[in-house]
Design a protein around this motif. Sequence first.
Motif, PDB file in Angstrom:
ATOM      1  N   ILE A 128      21.389  -0.360  34.484  1.00 40.01           N
ATOM      2  CA  ILE A 128      21.042   0.706  33.538  1.00 40.01           C
ATOM      3  C   ILE A 128      21.860   1.966  33.824  1.00 40.01           C
ATOM      4  O   ILE A 128      22.356   2.623  32.908  1.00 40.01           O
ATOM      5  CB  ILE A 128      19.528   1.007  33.602  1.00 40.01           C
ATOM      6  CG1 ILE A 128      18.739  -0.201  33.106  1.00 40.01           C
ATOM      7  CG2 ILE A 128      19.190   2.241  32.783  1.00 40.01           C
ATOM      8  CD1 ILE A 128      17.244  -0.073  33.256  1.00 40.01           C
ATOM      9  N   THR A 129      22.023   2.279  35.117  1.00 38.19           N
ATOM     10  CA  THR A 129      22.859   3.420  35.485  1.00 38.19           C
ATOM     11  C   THR A 129      24.301   3.190  35.053  1.00 38.19           C
ATOM     12  O   THR A 129      24.968   4.103  34.530  1.00 38.19           O
ATOM     13  CB  THR A 129      22.812   3.645  37.010  1.00 38.19           C
ATOM     14  OG1 THR A 129      21.462   3.909  37.405  1.00 38.19           O
ATOM     15  CG2 THR A 129      23.683   4.832  37.415  1.00 38.19           C
ATOM     16  N   VAL A 133      26.780   5.463  32.624  1.00 37.91           N
ATOM     17  CA  VAL A 133      28.108   5.906  33.054  1.00 37.91           C
ATOM     18  C   VAL A 133      29.172   5.405  32.089  1.00 37.91           C
ATOM     19  O   VAL A 133      30.133   6.119  31.760  1.00 37.91           O
ATOM     20  CB  VAL A 133      28.402   5.417  34.487  1.00 37.91           C
ATOM     21  CG1 VAL A 133      29.843   5.740  34.875  1.00 37.91           C
ATOM     22  CG2 VAL A 133      27.453   6.060  35.480  1.00 37.91           C
ATOM     23  N   SER A 134      29.031   4.169  31.614  1.00 41.29           N
ATOM     24  CA  SER A 134      29.983   3.610  30.653  1.00 41.29           C
ATOM     25  C   SER A 134      30.010   4.422  29.367  1.00 41.29           C
ATOM     26  O   SER A 134      31.076   4.681  28.804  1.00 41.29           O
ATOM     27  CB  SER A 134      29.629   2.151  30.342  1.00 41.29           C
ATOM     28  OG  SER A 134      29.699   1.353  31.508  1.00 41.29           O
ATOM     29  N   ALA A 188      25.628   8.021  41.977  1.00 41.95           N
ATOM     30  CA  ALA A 188      24.473   7.662  41.151  1.00 41.95           C
ATOM     31  C   ALA A 188      24.007   6.239  41.438  1.00 41.95           C
ATOM     32  O   ALA A 188      22.812   5.938  41.346  1.00 41.95           O
ATOM     33  CB  ALA A 188      24.815   7.817  39.673  1.00 41.95           C
ATOM     34  N   SER A 189      24.939   5.367  41.796  1.00 41.39           N
ATOM     35  CA  SER A 189      24.576   3.991  42.143  1.00 41.39           C
ATOM     36  C   SER A 189      23.709   3.965  43.399  1.00 41.39           C
ATOM     37  O   SER A 189      22.717   3.228  43.472  1.00 41.39           O
ATOM     38  CB  SER A 189      25.845   3.154  42.358  1.00 41.39           C
ATOM     39  OG  SER A 189      26.592   3.049  41.169  1.00 41.39           O
ATOM     40  N   GLU A 195      16.324   5.911  45.498  1.00 45.05           N
ATOM     41  CA  GLU A 195      15.347   6.863  44.991  1.00 45.05           C
ATOM     42  C   GLU A 195      14.661   6.279  43.754  1.00 45.05           C
ATOM     43  O   GLU A 195      15.198   5.365  43.120  1.00 45.05           O
ATOM     44  CB  GLU A 195      16.027   8.198  44.668  1.00 45.05           C
ATOM     45  CG  GLU A 195      16.746   8.806  45.871  1.00 45.05           C
ATOM     46  CD  GLU A 195      17.086  10.274  45.674  1.00 45.05           C
ATOM     47  OE1 GLU A 195      16.483  10.913  44.789  1.00 45.05           O
ATOM     48  OE2 GLU A 195      17.948  10.785  46.419  1.00 45.05           O
ATOM     49  N   PRO A 196      13.498   6.797  43.412  1.00 44.53           N
ATOM     50  CA  PRO A 196      12.738   6.245  42.275  1.00 44.53           C
ATOM     51  C   PRO A 196      13.259   6.688  40.924  1.00 44.53           C
ATOM     52  O   PRO A 196      12.490   6.916  39.992  1.00 44.53           O
ATOM     53  CB  PRO A 196      11.322   6.769  42.537  1.00 44.53           C
ATOM     54  CG  PRO A 196      11.525   8.054  43.245  1.00 44.53           C
ATOM     55  CD  PRO A 196      12.733   7.838  44.131  1.00 44.53           C
ATOM     56  N   VAL A 197      14.563   6.857  40.784  1.00 44.70           N
ATOM     57  CA  VAL A 197      15.174   7.223  39.506  1.00 44.70           C
ATOM     58  C   VAL A 197      16.400   6.351  39.298  1.00 44.70           C
ATOM     59  O   VAL A 197      17.014   5.869  40.252  1.00 44.70           O
ATOM     60  CB  VAL A 197      15.591   8.715  39.474  1.00 44.70           C
ATOM     61  CG1 VAL A 197      14.381   9.610  39.522  1.00 44.70           C
ATOM     62  CG2 VAL A 197      16.555   9.040  40.608  1.00 44.70           C
ATOM     63  N   TYR A 198      16.749   6.149  38.037  1.00 42.12           N
ATOM     64  CA  TYR A 198      17.967   5.419  37.707  1.00 42.12           C
ATOM     65  C   TYR A 198      18.380   5.795  36.296  1.00 42.12           C
ATOM     66  O   TYR A 198      17.686   6.548  35.615  1.00 42.12           O
ATOM     67  CB  TYR A 198      17.767   3.907  37.848  1.00 42.12           C
ATOM     68  CG  TYR A 198      16.600   3.338  37.068  1.00 42.12           C
ATOM     69  CD1 TYR A 198      16.751   2.866  35.770  1.00 42.12           C
ATOM     70  CD2 TYR A 198      15.332   3.263  37.648  1.00 42.12           C
ATOM     71  CE1 TYR A 198      15.691   2.342  35.059  1.00 42.12           C
ATOM     72  CE2 TYR A 198      14.252   2.736  36.955  1.00 42.12           C
ATOM     73  CZ  TYR A 198      14.441   2.278  35.661  1.00 42.12           C
ATOM     74  OH  TYR A 198      13.377   1.770  34.953  1.00 42.12           O
ATOM     75  N   GLY A 199      19.523   5.285  35.865  1.00 41.02           N
ATOM     76  CA  GLY A 199      20.006   5.640  34.542  1.00 41.02           C
ATOM     77  C   GLY A 199      20.479   7.084  34.472  1.00 41.02           C
ATOM     78  O   GLY A 199      21.133   7.587  35.388  1.00 41.02           O
ATOM     79  N   PHE A 200      20.132   7.769  33.400  1.00 41.78           N
ATOM     80  CA  PHE A 200      20.552   9.154  33.206  1.00 41.78           C
ATOM     81  C   PHE A 200      19.983  10.063  34.292  1.00 41.78           C
ATOM     82  O   PHE A 200      20.660  10.993  34.748  1.00 41.78           O
ATOM     83  CB  PHE A 200      20.113   9.652  31.831  1.00 41.78           C
ATOM     84  CG  PHE A 200      20.519  11.070  31.543  1.00 41.78           C
ATOM     85  CD1 PHE A 200      21.825  11.378  31.206  1.00 41.78           C
ATOM     86  CD2 PHE A 200      19.589  12.097  31.621  1.00 41.78           C
ATOM     87  CE1 PHE A 200      22.207  12.690  30.959  1.00 41.78           C
ATOM     88  CE2 PHE A 200      19.959  13.412  31.366  1.00 41.78           C
ATOM     89  CZ  PHE A 200      21.273  13.705  31.033  1.00 41.78           C
TER      90      PHE A 200
END
Length: 318
Positions: A128-129, A133-134, A188-189, A195-200
């Motif tokens: 998702i991250t 980024v893409s 971000a990867s 950490e409990p976050v991903y994506g944006f």
Amino acid sequence: MDLANEELQFLSIPDILKESTSIPKQSPKAFYLITLTLIFPLSFAILAHSLFTHPLYSQIQASDPRHTHHQWTLLLTFQFCYLIFLFALSLLSTAAVVFTVASLYTSKPVSFASTMAAIPRVFKRLFITFIWVSLLMITYYAVFSAAVVLLIIAVDVQSPLLFFFALVVIFLLFVVVHVYITALWHLASVVSVLEPVYGFAAMKKSYELLKGKTRMAAALVFVYLVICGVISGVFGAVVVHGGEMYGVFFRIVVGGFLVGVLVIVNLIGLLVQSVFYYVCKSYHHQGIDKSALLDHLGGYLGEYVPLKSSIQMENLEV
């Protein structure tokens, strides 16, 4: 990493490389298997790609343009499958190394089996991250292409010197922004795994962590990209296009050597990526609660159900 969290912020680039290269010694079997099953196929795929596409390009160029539909279909199908395979291996390698390094950091028992068991849950977050980024990369490339077109229209092409200078400036800006986005993606990867976050949200957190360490991140990414570019260039010149100048045995030896070098470069790059995350956390005085991180990692294995994920990695004044 035996250094205290508050000491990590003072690490220089040579110190980061030294710390990174010492990590596999703590669990050599796990890193050996990760390298063999993930990083080696990734490195081989990066270099061997041109070995398969070059003959297809040659066939297309030598054939009648009216009868190249089949070759173009084959080439585009191969390229599509190759990109999926490459990005999948890249994300899997990132997940395995980041998870293993974090396990060592928290003194969690490390094994290849536990790392592989955690990858399915980690992969979804990384993917998702990667999508976000893409989208950022596509937007950036579109803006850059539009800027080049406007440059061609606006600048007087009758003045070659002015036109050349404008192209150089645009190219340098492209490289700088590209390196920054790459650094943002790599960090971000790691955030997406630890950490409990991903994506944006992971990209936003990565942006915040890069503040104050942007030059160091850019230097690390730029050197990595240059080394990979040199390896790919030599591989293409000697192995792919060197049939008339070099013998088969020599090309095989050089190809194997370059794949081995790229394996080492990619492994060290992934380790540096992990260590740099801890450096950034220390620089911003964001302490890492090892017990909370241990629970977070255990959640990937079904060992724990984190009840306070929103504060697992919150800022702690050191």
